[in-house]
Scaffold this motif. Structure first.
Motif, PDB file in Angstrom:
ATOM      1  N   ALA A   1       0.806  -1.222   0.000  1.00  0.00           N
ATOM      2  CA  ALA A   1       0.000   0.000   0.000  1.00  0.00           C
ATOM      3  C   ALA A   1       0.841   1.275   0.000  1.00  0.00           C
TER       4      ALA A   1
ATOM      5  N   SER B   1      -5.766   2.066   0.017  1.00  0.00           N
ATOM      6  CA  SER B   1      -5.801   0.639  -0.254  1.00  0.00           C
ATOM      7  C   SER B   1      -7.244   0.181  -0.342  1.00  0.00           C
TER       8      SER B   1
ATOM      9  N   SER C   1      -5.035   1.443   4.824  1.00  0.00           N
ATOM     10  CA  SER C   1      -4.944   2.772   4.222  1.00  0.00           C
ATOM     11  C   SER C   1      -4.406   3.815   5.180  1.00  0.00           C
TER      12      SER C   1
END
Length: 462
Positions: A216, A358, A364
């Motif tokens: 990510a 992500s 994320s």
């Protein structure tokens, strides 16, 4: 008090390696606290120090994502057998191992095997001179790009592995002698002659936690540390690898594998199923022994695992939690962190990165502490495999993340490090560094006994 301790500790560092690194004093920044680094995996972090430290779901997964993670966990542990079988049939006629967990015990680091030809997390890449149509390794006729040293009944392995050792003695400033064992690999009992001298590269399976966070990280965030031409003149370059990605059928930034030779966790998992176990799937539908006199069964089977299983295993590998470091307030660890920076270790083992967006919410926008720049570096002739892999030349390796390294013995019962496990502890791993890391290695050798202990205390705290 902590700031003073760090400064006092570093005064010994100055005396220990000024001759090797005269500008340390100018570069030094005192470390008052490492507290923010406890959340090594951001919100995914778990605070475990047991043998399950590498095997826990990310702590911030939603209920639905946790269910998928647990399904992937079951499949990650599934052992395959010879077809036909009601459950998990389809192990390749030739293969290296029978399950994901066998190569990544407790989701951790495989030990170098006592018997190099037993089932283990060790294998050998192989290729011929030149490149394939995408610029990757050129498959060796009759062998492909990985040597399968196991076979089911009625079939013959491609070859057997052989290893011998050459001793290298390194002497530290306090008189300590460290005897390194340099492995020399060979193939014997090969089922057909090689068409040319094979290029061999050893591999030992690494830990699989935290992979989704590394995936990510934005490409831009990785490339910002690139310095291919060493413009800043510090002797450290860093280079991205760009590789062919089977899932997108395009060239992508390499992130995974010892040479950053795989772009995605999905392909890493699919490739392991196919190349390590001979299990076909939607990304790699061809049997490992296809067209070979020793390993082709003539069946041309459909995919031997469903799409859902492959996707779930990839999801599982993306969502294993990162274990938190320990004892970061310890005075020795604080001194060790200062020494780590002063020796320029942090220029390749970049402490902190930021993930971007992500499709897995839990991954994320996380601040993480992997201690890796995700780039290739020339590590010198002693570590070289002399086998190119896309843009990686025969002396370049990807910077391994250091998070969790201090729990290796707790989880896996050994401390075998580097791409083939040749280093039997962290000290040996550092002493194998060369090339761009040669100056850092020499500075490490020049440390006092106490400063060396502090540096190792910091690394073992990660």
């Amino acid at each position: 008090m902590k700031s003073t301790v760090a400064l006092v500790g570093l005064s010994a560092v100055f005396f220990g390696f000024t001759s090797c690194k005269e500008d340390v004093a100018d570069d030094y920044i005192a470390i008052d606290s490492l507290a923010e680094r406890y959340d090594a995996g951001g919100a995914t972090t778990v605070y475990l120090t047991s043998s399950n430290a590498f095997s826990t779901p990310a702590s911030n997964l939603s209920g639905e994502d946790l269910d998928l993670h647990l399904f992937g966990d079951v499949e990650f542990e599934a052992a395959f057998v010879t077809a036909p079988a009601e459950v998990n049939g389809g192990i390749g006629t030739i293969f290296n191992n029978t399950s994901c967990i066998s190569c990544h015990p407790k989701d951790g680091r495989s030990a170098f095997p006592t018997n190099i030809n037993s089932l283990s997390g060790f294998f050998l890449r192989i290729s011929a001179e030149g490149t394939d149509e995408h610029g990757g390794p050129n498959p060796m006729t009759g062998y492909g790009t990985q040597v399968q040293n196991q076979a089911i009944f009625g079939y013959e392995p491609e070859a057997k592995f052989q290893v011998s050792y050459t001793q290298i003695v390194e002497t530290l400033a306090d008189g300590t002698e460290v005897v390194l064992q340099k492995p020399n690999y060979n193939l014997v009992e090969n089922y057909i002659p090689f068409e040319s001298t094979p290029l061999l590269s050893p591999r030992l399976a690494p830990p699989v936690f935290g992979l989704g966070l590394l995936e990510a990280i934005s490409e831009t965030s990785i490339l910002v540390n690139e310095d291919v031409n060493d413009v800043d003149g510090d002797g450290i370059s860093g280079k991205a690898n760009y590789v062919f990605d089977a899932s997108t059928q395009s060239m992508q930034l390499g992130r995974f594998g010892w040479k950053a030779n795989t772009a995605s966790i999905l392909e890493q998992c699919a490739g392991a199923y196919n190349h390590d176990m001979g299990i076909t799937n939607y990304l790699f539908p061809t049997e490992t022994g296809y067209g070979q006199t020793n390993g082709y069964d003539g069946l041309d089977d459909d995919a031997e695992i469903t799409d859902d299983i492959l996707d779930a295993v990839a999801f599982y590998c993306k969502t294993i939690a990162v274990p938190a470091p320990r004892n970061l307030e310890n005075e020795s660890v604080l001194r060790g962190a200062a020494i780590f920076d002063a020796l320029d270790c942090a220029k390749c083992h970049v402490p902190s990165m930021q993930t971007g967006s992500s499709d897995i919410t839990a991954l994320s926008n996380q601040t993480i502490w992997p201690y890796s720049d995700m780039l290739l570096h020339d590590m010198g002739e002693e570590l070289a495999d002399n086998r190119p892999d896309f843009l990686a030349n025969g002396q370049e390796w990807k910077t391994r993340p250091l998070w969790g390294i201090g729990l290796t013995n707790v989880v896996n019962g050994h401390t075998n490090f580097l791409h083939d496990g040749r280093a039997k502890n962290i000290t040996e791993a550092i002493l194998w560094h060369g090339g761009e890391a040669q100056a850092s290695k020499e500075s490490f050798k020049a440390l006092s006994t106490q400063d060396r202990a502090d540096l190792l205390a910091f690394i073992n705290a990660l």
